[in-house]
Write a protein that holds these residues in place. Structure first.
Motif, PDB file in Angstrom:
ATOM      1  N   GLU A   1       3.567  15.050   6.465  1.00  0.00           N
ATOM      2  CA  GLU A   1       4.544  14.204   7.148  1.00  0.00           C
ATOM      3  C   GLU A   1       5.286  13.320   6.148  1.00  0.00           C
ATOM      4  N   THR A   2       4.557  12.769   5.186  1.00  0.00           N
ATOM      5  CA  THR A   2       5.174  11.941   4.150  1.00  0.00           C
ATOM      6  C   THR A   2       6.181  12.759   3.348  1.00  0.00           C
TER       7      THR A   2
ATOM      8  N   GLU B   1      -0.949  14.173   7.344  1.00  0.00           N
ATOM      9  CA  GLU B   1      -0.260  12.927   6.986  1.00  0.00           C
ATOM     10  C   GLU B   1       0.503  13.081   5.675  1.00  0.00           C
ATOM     11  N   LYS B   2      -0.083  13.801   4.735  1.00  0.00           N
ATOM     12  CA  LYS B   2       0.617  14.054   3.473  1.00  0.00           C
ATOM     13  C   LYS B   2       1.853  14.915   3.715  1.00  0.00           C
TER      14      LYS B   2
ATOM     15  N   GLU C   1      -6.171   2.005   1.196  1.00  0.00           N
ATOM     16  CA  GLU C   1      -6.634   2.173   2.578  1.00  0.00           C
ATOM     17  C   GLU C   1      -7.731   3.240   2.676  1.00  0.00           C
TER      18      GLU C   1
ATOM     19  N   ASN D   1       5.380   5.713  15.070  1.00  0.00           N
ATOM     20  CA  ASN D   1       3.943   5.879  14.856  1.00  0.00           C
ATOM     21  C   ASN D   1       3.619   6.636  13.568  1.00  0.00           C
ATOM     22  N   SER D   2       4.622   6.851  12.735  1.00  0.00           N
ATOM     23  CA  SER D   2       4.435   7.637  11.516  1.00  0.00           C
ATOM     24  C   SER D   2       3.574   6.913  10.491  1.00  0.00           C
ATOM     25  N   ILE D   3       2.785   7.676   9.756  1.00  0.00           N
ATOM     26  CA  ILE D   3       1.999   7.133   8.648  1.00  0.00           C
ATOM     27  C   ILE D   3       2.914   6.552   7.578  1.00  0.00           C
TER      28      ILE D   3
ATOM     29  N   GLU E   1       3.502   3.002   8.183  1.00  0.00           N
ATOM     30  CA  GLU E   1       2.314   2.216   7.819  1.00  0.00           C
ATOM     31  C   GLU E   1       2.264   2.000   6.312  1.00  0.00           C
ATOM     32  N   ILE E   2       2.559   3.033   5.553  1.00  0.00           N
ATOM     33  CA  ILE E   2       2.551   2.926   4.092  1.00  0.00           C
ATOM     34  C   ILE E   2       3.567   1.902   3.616  1.00  0.00           C
TER      35      ILE E   2
ATOM     36  N   TYR F   1      -1.460   4.598  -0.790  1.00  0.00           N
ATOM     37  CA  TYR F   1      -2.171   4.443   0.477  1.00  0.00           C
ATOM     38  C   TYR F   1      -3.648   4.804   0.308  1.00  0.00           C
TER      39      TYR F   1
ATOM     40  N   MET G   1      -5.899  10.289   2.903  1.00  0.00           N
ATOM     41  CA  MET G   1      -4.979  10.786   3.920  1.00  0.00           C
ATOM     42  C   MET G   1      -5.321  12.219   4.297  1.00  0.00           C
TER      43      MET G   1
END
Length: 265
Positions: free
Chosen positions: A129-130, A126-127, A119, A8-10, A13-14, A115, A122
């Protein structure tokens, strides 16, 4: 099964959409050309000879790590480190530690920037996490002096942009190769896209325009997704030889697609 990156990580998605991946490449294509260690990419000759093919081999390797389980991802990272060590052995020199960090920093920065262009903005979480996903990649590779937090990384990123970029003969040659392989129209689109995504420091060195003509096109493209017309736009903008590869970027990568040499400098 435990994955290297949570399902489910961003980050998934990226790196699961061709649009954001292409913008990551756009940013990296500009910054690689300016990096003071770009001579390492010329040592093997792979990047100037086939910049588009080099893109997809690198992207495939990064995506394999992001979408693999923990054990397979760690093996891929270890293999990448081993390949780079082999290149260093053939040249009889070591790739500078800061150059390794630069590549890692680019992946973090352009993942976020791409992203947000394609999109939405963020969140700070989320940043962060990236950052942590790619921090784990760098840590596994044994990179030194990595910033431990997202906030520390932001400061380090700014320092790297100032200290490790310069316009050189390699810069000019690499952009000539981009034009040769893309053609004039798509090369112009590349420059406009670089204007959108690269940091101000790199933009000034490359003498890019302050405002990108691509901004309204991006808005139209986002609308086209709702109308299911994005495939038509990609067919117009992308060279024929990479259309299939770009289409594959919208699916989860298959392990068997990764070649043993794909991570080579």
């Amino acid at each position: 099964m435990k994955y290297f990156v949570d399902e489910n990580s961003i980050v998934r998605e990226i790196w699961g959409k061709s649009e954001t991946i292409l913008f990551i490449f756009v940013g990296a294509s500009a910054e690689f050309a300016l990096n003071k260690a770009v001579d390492w990419l010329y040592f093997t000759g792979r990047l100037p000879a086939d910049p588009l093919g080099r893109l997809f081999s690198t992207v495939a390797y990064a995506r394999q790590i992001i979408f693999s389980n923990l054990e397979e991802a760690n093996r891929a990272i270890d293999k990448m480190a081993s390949i780079h060590a082999g290149v260093e052995s053939r040249r009889g020199a070591s790739i500078p530690d800061w150059a390794y960090r630069d590549v890692l920093f680019m992946l973090i920065d352009y993942s976020i920037r791409a992203y947000e262009i394609m999109e939405r903005e963020m969140t700070e979480a989320e940043k962060t996490e990236t950052f942590h996903v790619f921090y784990r990649v760098g840590s596994r590779m044994g990179l030194k002096e990595l910033p431990a937090t997202y906030q520390e990384w932001k400061l380090a990123r700014e320092e790297h942009l100032v200290q490790n970029l310069q316009k050189s003969n390699y810069t000019e040659d690499l952009f000539r190769q981009y034009r040769k392989h893309l053609g004039l129209f798509r090369y112009t689109v590349l420059l406009q896209a670089q204007t959108l995504i690269v940091p101000e420091t790199a933009k000034q060195m490359l003498e890019l325009k302050k405002i990108s003509l691509l901004s309204p096109v991006i808005r139209v493209y986002k609308l086209s997704r709702a109308l299911r017309l994005e495939g038509f736009i990609k067919n117009v903008l992308l060279p024929s030889k990479i259309k299939a590869e770009v289409k594959d970027l919208d699916s989860v990568p298959v392990k068997s697609n990764i070649k043993a040499t794909s991570a080579e400098v």
